[in-house]
Design an enzyme around this catalytic site. Structure first.
Site, PDB file in Angstrom:
ATOM      1  N   ASP A  52       1.006  -1.066   0.143  1.00 37.70           N
ATOM      2  CA  ASP A  52       0.260  -0.537  -0.103  1.00 37.70           C
ATOM      3  C   ASP A  52       0.723   1.005   0.014  1.00 37.70           C
ATOM      4  OD1 ASP A  52      -2.598  -1.063  -0.093  1.00 37.70           O
ATOM      5  OD2 ASP A  52      -2.273  -1.466   2.290  1.00 37.70           O
ATOM      6  N   TYR A 111       7.604 -10.268   6.439  1.00 36.13           N
ATOM      7  CA  TYR A 111       7.378  -8.053   7.232  1.00 36.13           C
ATOM      8  C   TYR A 111       7.759  -8.184   8.133  1.00 36.13           C
ATOM      9  CZ  TYR A 111       3.276  -7.570   2.884  1.00 36.13           C
ATOM     10  OH  TYR A 111       3.501  -8.000   1.799  1.00 36.13           O
TER      11      TYR A 111
END
Length: 245
Positions: A52, A111
């Site tokens: 994003d 992540y």
């Protein structure tokens, strides 16, 4: 010829990975234009994880096809030249067969979420970590992750506009590394729901603020309702670290 590339980027000034109709500031479009400039070929770049706006990458992986067979260092250097002045860098290039797909061949995605826990404002880590002023209860956060790991229905931990048909995911690894003011949250899975990592982080922070008990995670999962979980953590603390194939 199919090329596999490993990419690093600072996501602060981009609208995210994916191309948008009304903006030319996506990482995908900038990268495809750089490839076009050096190769004179239009191509689509496919990525392992569509990040994003504001999210960074240390080892994002993508692939694209060209009709020409070029040395990998030539491809790397040429793309990097045409990426200037954008905060995007090609770290490595490999040739691969047509069966490889950056997204669908991935076996695990890793992540990292960075939190700085101090009262003073950020300078070096500005837009690269989430600043939380009040001291966090790290032990509560560590206890809470045990209820998140494993296979669950993560309906409470996904964006309301998430388009995935199946909310069941398996969190393979989730750990917190705490060093003075730095809190690094590492999380790995085959795939994630939209905003899942950031909502997990936001919920862990609620545990750190003593607003949620670690055991309350069970109630959040059981509710299958986004409103029960914590806030969606800001994008700028999130890093796509690497992909396993």
């Amino acid at each position: 010829m199919r090329y596999k590339i490993t990419i690093e980027y600072n996501g602060s000034n981009f609208i995210g990975w994916q191309k948008q109709k009304h903006s030319s500031n996506s990482i995908q479009e900038i990268l495809e234009n750089a490839i076009l400039k050096f190769s004179q070929q239009h191509t689509t770049v496919y990525v392992a994880g569509r990040t994003d706006a504001g999210v960074h990458a240390l080892g994002q992986v993508a692939h694209f096809d060209l009709t020409t067979n070029l040395d990998t260092y030539v491809v790397r250097n040429a793309i990097n030249y045409h990426l200037i002045p954008h905060a995007i860098a090609i770290l490595s290039v490999e040739k691969t067969d047509d069966k490889f797909h950056a997204r669908f061949s991935a076996k695990k995605r890793h992540y990292l979420y960075k939190i700085i826990n101090r009262y003073s404002p950020l300078t070096i880590d500005y837009n690269r970590a989430w600043l939380i002023h009040n001291p966090l209860n790290i032990e509560n956060m560590i206890q809470a992750i045990e209820y998140i790991k494993g296979n669950h229905d993560f309906s409470s931990f996904r964006a309301r506009h998430c388009q995935s048909k199946n909310p069941i995911k398996t969190i393979d690894d989730l750990k917190i590394i705490h060093n003075n003011q730095s809190i690094n949250i590492h999380i790995s899975a085959i795939s994630f729901l939209h905003h899942q990592v950031r909502i997990i982080v936001g919920t862990l922070v609620e545990c750190g603020k003593n607003n949620f008990s670690p055991e309350h995670i069970k109630n959040i999962l059981k509710a299958k309702n986004r409103s029960y979980a914590g806030m969606t953590a800001p994008p700028y603390g999130l890093y796509f670290v690497k992909v396993d194939y």
